[in-house]
Design a protein around this motif. Structure first.
Motif, PDB file in Angstrom:
ATOM      1  N   LEU A  14      56.673  31.363  25.253  1.00  0.00           N
ATOM      2  CA  LEU A  14      56.085  32.699  25.129  1.00  0.00           C
ATOM      3  C   LEU A  14      54.570  32.662  24.937  1.00  0.00           C
ATOM      4  CD1 LEU A  14      58.713  34.347  22.732  1.00  0.00           C
ATOM      5  CD2 LEU A  14      58.458  34.742  25.183  1.00  0.00           C
ATOM      6  N   GLU A  15      53.967  31.474  25.142  1.00  0.00           N
ATOM      7  CA  GLU A  15      52.549  31.326  24.779  1.00  0.00           C
ATOM      8  C   GLU A  15      51.633  32.267  25.547  1.00  0.00           C
ATOM      9  OE1 GLU A  15      54.384  29.106  26.310  1.00  0.00           O
ATOM     10  OE2 GLU A  15      53.272  27.947  27.799  1.00  0.00           O
ATOM     11  N   ASN A  16      52.039  32.647  26.755  1.00  0.00           N
ATOM     12  CA  ASN A  16      51.170  33.546  27.518  1.00  0.00           C
ATOM     13  C   ASN A  16      51.352  35.015  27.153  1.00  0.00           C
ATOM     14  OD1 ASN A  16      50.080  31.386  28.924  1.00  0.00           O
ATOM     15  ND2 ASN A  16      51.775  31.409  30.408  1.00  0.00           N
ATOM     16  N   ARG A  17      52.354  35.269  26.330  1.00  0.00           N
ATOM     17  CA  ARG A  17      52.603  36.674  25.962  1.00  0.00           C
ATOM     18  C   ARG A  17      52.096  37.003  24.567  1.00  0.00           C
ATOM     19  NH1 ARG A  17      58.554  37.828  28.602  1.00  0.00           N
ATOM     20  NH2 ARG A  17      58.147  36.669  30.505  1.00  0.00           N
ATOM     21  N   VAL A  18      51.548  35.989  23.892  1.00  0.00           N
ATOM     22  CA  VAL A  18      51.047  36.217  22.536  1.00  0.00           C
ATOM     23  C   VAL A  18      49.693  36.913  22.614  1.00  0.00           C
ATOM     24  CG1 VAL A  18      50.231  35.086  20.433  1.00  0.00           C
ATOM     25  CG2 VAL A  18      52.258  34.214  21.584  1.00  0.00           C
ATOM     26  N   ARG A  19      49.591  38.070  21.977  1.00  0.00           N
ATOM     27  CA  ARG A  19      48.303  38.770  21.953  1.00  0.00           C
ATOM     28  C   ARG A  19      47.798  38.887  20.526  1.00  0.00           C
ATOM     29  NH1 ARG A  19      48.339  43.951  23.177  1.00  0.00           N
ATOM     30  NH2 ARG A  19      50.493  44.109  22.473  1.00  0.00           N
ATOM     31  N   LEU A  20      48.706  39.235  19.625  1.00  0.00           N
ATOM     32  CA  LEU A  20      48.335  39.430  18.227  1.00  0.00           C
ATOM     33  C   LEU A  20      49.146  38.442  17.380  1.00  0.00           C
ATOM     34  CD1 LEU A  20      48.631  43.250  18.607  1.00  0.00           C
ATOM     35  CD2 LEU A  20      46.479  42.050  18.241  1.00  0.00           C
ATOM     36  N   HIS A  21      48.829  38.366  16.110  1.00  0.00           N
ATOM     37  CA  HIS A  21      49.543  37.414  15.260  1.00  0.00           C
ATOM     38  C   HIS A  21      49.704  37.953  13.846  1.00  0.00           C
ATOM     39  CE1 HIS A  21      45.509  36.539  13.926  1.00  0.00           C
ATOM     40  NE2 HIS A  21      45.167  36.214  15.168  1.00  0.00           N
ATOM     41  N   SER A  22      50.366  37.152  13.004  1.00  0.00           N
ATOM     42  CA  SER A  22      50.726  37.640  11.670  1.00  0.00           C
ATOM     43  C   SER A  22      49.491  38.010  10.838  1.00  0.00           C
ATOM     44  CB  SER A  22      51.570  36.598  10.935  1.00  0.00           C
ATOM     45  OG  SER A  22      50.957  35.339  10.989  1.00  0.00           O
ATOM     46  N   LEU A  23      48.386  37.299  11.034  1.00  0.00           N
ATOM     47  CA  LEU A  23      47.189  37.642  10.259  1.00  0.00           C
ATOM     48  C   LEU A  23      46.624  38.997  10.666  1.00  0.00           C
ATOM     49  CD1 LEU A  23      45.356  34.303   9.602  1.00  0.00           C
ATOM     50  CD2 LEU A  23      45.406  36.214   8.024  1.00  0.00           C
ATOM     51  N   ASP A  24      46.800  39.366  11.929  1.00  0.00           N
ATOM     52  CA  ASP A  24      46.388  40.701  12.363  1.00  0.00           C
ATOM     53  C   ASP A  24      47.182  41.774  11.620  1.00  0.00           C
ATOM     54  OD1 ASP A  24      44.494  39.897  14.259  1.00  0.00           O
ATOM     55  OD2 ASP A  24      46.045  39.543  15.760  1.00  0.00           O
ATOM     56  N   VAL A  25      48.469  41.468  11.377  1.00  0.00           N
ATOM     57  CA  VAL A  25      49.313  42.421  10.653  1.00  0.00           C
ATOM     58  C   VAL A  25      48.899  42.478   9.190  1.00  0.00           C
ATOM     59  CG1 VAL A  25      51.679  43.048  10.052  1.00  0.00           C
ATOM     60  CG2 VAL A  25      51.220  41.883  12.219  1.00  0.00           C
ATOM     61  N   ILE A  26      48.727  41.292   8.593  1.00  0.00           N
ATOM     62  CA  ILE A  26      48.372  41.218   7.172  1.00  0.00           C
ATOM     63  C   ILE A  26      47.038  41.918   6.919  1.00  0.00           C
ATOM     64  CG2 ILE A  26      47.646  39.602   5.352  1.00  0.00           C
ATOM     65  CD1 ILE A  26      49.827  37.680   6.501  1.00  0.00           C
ATOM     66  N   GLU A  27      46.097  41.720   7.842  1.00  0.00           N
ATOM     67  CA  GLU A  27      44.773  42.324   7.669  1.00  0.00           C
ATOM     68  C   GLU A  27      44.681  43.719   8.296  1.00  0.00           C
ATOM     69  OE1 GLU A  27      42.455  39.132   9.238  1.00  0.00           O
ATOM     70  OE2 GLU A  27      42.642  37.939   7.414  1.00  0.00           O
ATOM     71  N   GLU A  28      45.859  44.247   8.635  1.00  0.00           N
ATOM     72  CA  GLU A  28      46.000  45.637   9.093  1.00  0.00           C
ATOM     73  C   GLU A  28      45.173  45.989  10.321  1.00  0.00           C
ATOM     74  OE1 GLU A  28      45.412  47.940   5.566  1.00  0.00           O
ATOM     75  OE2 GLU A  28      47.383  47.430   4.782  1.00  0.00           O
ATOM     76  N   ARG A  29      45.080  45.037  11.227  1.00  0.00           N
ATOM     77  CA  ARG A  29      44.442  45.342  12.503  1.00  0.00           C
ATOM     78  C   ARG A  29      45.474  45.841  13.524  1.00  0.00           C
ATOM     79  NH1 ARG A  29      41.441  40.936  11.061  1.00  0.00           N
ATOM     80  NH2 ARG A  29      42.949  39.569  12.041  1.00  0.00           N
ATOM     81  N   CYS A  30      46.744  45.611  13.197  1.00  0.00           N
ATOM     82  CA  CYS A  30      47.797  46.143  14.076  1.00  0.00           C
ATOM     83  C   CYS A  30      49.064  46.329  13.257  1.00  0.00           C
ATOM     84  CB  CYS A  30      48.052  45.202  15.249  1.00  0.00           C
ATOM     85  SG  CYS A  30      48.878  43.671  14.801  1.00  0.00           S
ATOM     86  N   THR A  31      50.050  46.982  13.857  1.00  0.00           N
ATOM     87  CA  THR A  31      51.324  47.119  13.158  1.00  0.00           C
ATOM     88  C   THR A  31      52.193  45.915  13.471  1.00  0.00           C
ATOM     89  OG1 THR A  31      52.414  48.223  14.989  1.00  0.00           O
ATOM     90  CG2 THR A  31      51.210  49.635  13.435  1.00  0.00           C
ATOM     91  N   LEU A  32      53.231  45.758  12.679  1.00  0.00           N
ATOM     92  CA  LEU A  32      54.151  44.651  12.876  1.00  0.00           C
ATOM     93  C   LEU A  32      54.772  44.713  14.280  1.00  0.00           C
ATOM     94  CD1 LEU A  32      55.362  42.242  11.457  1.00  0.00           C
ATOM     95  CD2 LEU A  32      57.061  43.720  10.434  1.00  0.00           C
ATOM     96  N   ASP A  33      55.182  45.906  14.681  1.00  0.00           N
ATOM     97  CA  ASP A  33      55.816  46.058  15.993  1.00  0.00           C
ATOM     98  C   ASP A  33      54.910  45.612  17.127  1.00  0.00           C
ATOM     99  OD1 ASP A  33      58.307  46.900  15.223  1.00  0.00           O
ATOM    100  OD2 ASP A  33      57.656  48.989  15.000  1.00  0.00           O
ATOM    101  N   GLU A  34      53.614  45.862  16.956  1.00  0.00           N
ATOM    102  CA  GLU A  34      52.676  45.482  18.012  1.00  0.00           C
ATOM    103  C   GLU A  34      52.531  43.960  18.123  1.00  0.00           C
ATOM    104  OE1 GLU A  34      49.558  49.230  18.123  1.00  0.00           O
ATOM    105  OE2 GLU A  34      49.442  47.810  16.482  1.00  0.00           O
ATOM    106  N   ALA A  35      52.671  43.284  16.986  1.00  0.00           N
ATOM    107  CA  ALA A  35      52.475  41.828  16.991  1.00  0.00           C
ATOM    108  C   ALA A  35      53.705  41.066  17.467  1.00  0.00           C
ATOM    109  CB  ALA A  35      52.085  41.351  15.590  1.00  0.00           C
ATOM    110  N   LEU A  36      54.875  41.682  17.364  1.00  0.00           N
ATOM    111  CA  LEU A  36      56.104  40.989  17.740  1.00  0.00           C
ATOM    112  C   LEU A  36      56.186  40.774  19.251  1.00  0.00           C
ATOM    113  CD1 LEU A  36      58.681  42.786  15.413  1.00  0.00           C
ATOM    114  CD2 LEU A  36      57.899  40.423  15.219  1.00  0.00           C
ATOM    115  N   VAL A  37      56.655  39.583  19.638  1.00  0.00           N
ATOM    116  CA  VAL A  37      56.827  39.252  21.055  1.00  0.00           C
ATOM    117  C   VAL A  37      58.318  39.076  21.316  1.00  0.00           C
ATOM    118  CG1 VAL A  37      56.180  37.675  22.904  1.00  0.00           C
ATOM    119  CG2 VAL A  37      54.637  38.006  20.960  1.00  0.00           C
TER     120      VAL A  37
END
Lengths: 321, 262
Positions: A104-127
């Protein structure tokens, strides 16, 4: 640590609602063992769970390269096949690999730190997995540091995941540093992966000692080469259990197909006839409470292998379990 | 600075850092060098087990870093080879209990007394990694022909700064490279863009010898020992070509099929 327990004794009792499959977590308070390295705060002691969500299981080992990531990816897929909603969480910030192993490496856009630091929602980070609709990946950040997360962040993240998923599998980084503490901080159960090698077993023993006292820990013995065990040059399952005394949940034979499948980002459990895949499916069933016996991998060998074996000069008898 | 301090690192765990450290150390000592092997994996030490020296540990690198002992008190002499010494890690401490400056001081002290210092780095890129790398002049990056190991090695190369880094490609299965199921050495060299120090085949003898605390390089008659001594000579700057990994003959192939060896 003990202060926390004393401060809210009533609340603890009132809110105690252990997950159905965890006997060890029901009554006994966390055993805080005095040791040079402090144990990680037990999740139950740190904060009480107010919802009845899914199970959060950390896959850990101490030593690297024993198969944590491969086990996590394949177990996740097998649990999804069993009808569970599964999320696999890569806790190896800076050295993530779960995305590669799952292809799934090409489908990763966001990550857990983006969620923790509130740059995105959990749903957006999930692949979402390529094959299984009910399997999701929460990727780790690759250009960040493990010290940028603490166990509390992880707990919040996993709490939120537990509301949406039946099973949260956390892929722990190697070692016993901050990354390990974070990964364990979010979990209620542990799977310790080891291989039948002295250094891996020693590290697994160390890790088992660092887990919270009330966290149930099960053992997977990975990369067993039955032929070497029969020859007496590899530790047997019994040898490992003698040292580790953990609840054995499965034994996985070594298989070259794993390397091929992992490099291609395919699950080993999808290779028909793979003994590794079959072993992982059995582990998934056991985790879900099914009573599946653990076959003795060293016992059965094809007749031609026996014949070759008998031609060898010295052949120690097979050590069965 | 003599430039004789090497860190053996990888990013990913389980690719063979400790085994490589032990065998390179043995090979260097067999060449007559004075070698100190430093276990930087505080809390999860294993180099002592791989060398079979676990019962002889009294002081460790944390004691030395904190000035509780002298280097010679903590160093364990390997009786099998003159010139081979182990500086063990502490098992009951945290990696955070030592600072980068302390670790650098320890290896520089050893570097003044020994021909070669090899530092066995812990997996990961956390505090333990930074400690292990702190005092090193050069690096040996161990990897395997697998996507995740190479990705981690690439990440590590970026964190080693200006240090000279050479690659050991470990656990190569020639028959899988041939069948296209495994990346070739050339692929690895191309992706990582660094000089290859050596190539080590995947051999169950390594598991066995590691379990018994008898590094395979001790037995000079073995092919693997020859691979490690060539690597040791290249490490010290000798211009010798890296040994090719032997491909299995027909009999070994047949045996593999019939016995089901993987």
């Amino acid at each position: 640590m003990n202060n926390d327990l004393r401060e809210q004794p009533e609340e603890r009792l009132a809110l105690q609602s252990p997950p159905p499959t965890l006997e060890a977590q029901t009554e006994t308070p966390p055993q805080q063992q005095a040791g040079p390295a402090p144990r990680i705060r037990a999740r139950g002691a740190a904060r009480e769970r107010t919802h009845t969500g899914g199970r959060a299981i950390v896959v850990t080992s101490g030593k690297g390269g024993v198969g944590k990531t491969t086990v996590t990816a394949n177990l996740g897929a097998a649990l999804a096949d069993a009808g569970k909603r599964v999320v696999v969480v890569d806790a190896d910030v800076g050295l993530r690999n779960l995305d590669v192993v799952m292809g799934l490496e090409n489908r990763v856009r966001l990550h857990s730190l983006d969620v923790i630091e509130e740059r995105c929602t959990l749903d957006e980070a999930l692949v979402r997995d390529r094959i299984r609709r009910s399997l999701m990946l929460l990727p780790a950040a690759q250009n960040r540091d493990k010290d940028e997360i603490d166990p509390e962040d992880m707990l919040d993240l996993v709490d939120e995941l537990q509301e949406k998923f039946d099973i949260v599998l956390i892929d722990c980084p190697a070692g016993i540093e901050q990354g390990f503490r974070n990964a364990v901080g979010g979990a209620q159960e542990a799977i310790v992966v080891t291989t039948p090698e002295v250094s891996a077993v020693r590290d697994a023993d160390r890790v088992a000692g660092l887990l919270p006292g009330d966290m149930p820990a099960r053992l997977i013995i990975n990369r067993v080469r039955p032929r070497l065990v029969r020859k007496g040059t590899m530790m047997s399952v019994d040898d490992v259990l003698d040292i580790l005394r953990l609840d054995l949940v499965g034994v996985v034979p070594d298989d070259r197909e794993v390397i091929v499948a992992t490099n291609r980002g395919n699950p080993v459990i999808d290779i028909s006839g793979s003994p590794t895949g079959a072993a992982i499916r059995r582990i998934a069933a056991r985790l879900l409470g099914e009573d599946v016996p653990i076959p003795d991998l060293t016992a059965h060998e094809p007749w031609f292998a026996r014949m070759i074996g008998s031609l060898r000069p010295s052949r120690p008898s097979a050590k069965g379990s | 600075m003599k430039g004789n301090i090497f860190v053996v690192t990888s990013g990913k765990g389980g690719v063979g850092k400790t085994t490589t450290t032990a065998n390179l150390g043995v090979a260097l000592a067999r060449m007559g060098k004075q070698v100190a092997l430093v276990d930087a994996d505080i809390g999860l030490r294993n180099l002592d087990l791989v060398l079979g020296l676990e019962k002889r540990i009294v002081y460790d690198v944390v004691d030395l870093a904190e000035g509780r002992c002298q280097p010679r008190q903590a160093l364990i002499k390997d009786k099998r080879l003159p010139g081979l010494f182990l500086m063990p890690a502490a098992q009951t401490k945290d990696k955070e209990s030592v600072t980068e400056a302390q670790m650098a001081r320890v290896v520089h002290t050893l570097g003044a007394d020994f021909d070669v210092v090899l530092i066995d780095c812990p997996a990961g890129i956390e505090h333990g990694f930074r400690n292990a790398v702190a005092g090193a002049d050069q690096a040996v990056v161990v990897t395997m022909p697998e996507v995740s190991a190479i990705r981690d090695a690439d990440r590590i190369l970026g964190m080693l700064g200006s240090r000279r880094a050479r690659i050991v490609v470990n656990r190569v299965r020639p028959e899988m490279v041939k069948s296209g199921d495994m990346l070739s050495i050339d692929d690895v060299a191309e992706i990582l863009g660094r000089e290859i120090l050596g190539v080590v085949p995947d051999d169950e003898e390594v598991i066995d010898t590691t379990n018994r605390g008898q590094p395979v390089a001790l037995d000079g008659s073995r092919h693997l020992a020859a691979i490690y001594s060539t690597m040791a000579r290249r490490l010290l700057g000798e211009n010798v070509p890296a040994l090719e990994v032997q491909t299995d003959g027909l009999w070994m192939k047949l045996r593999r099929i019939m016995v089901g060896q993987r």
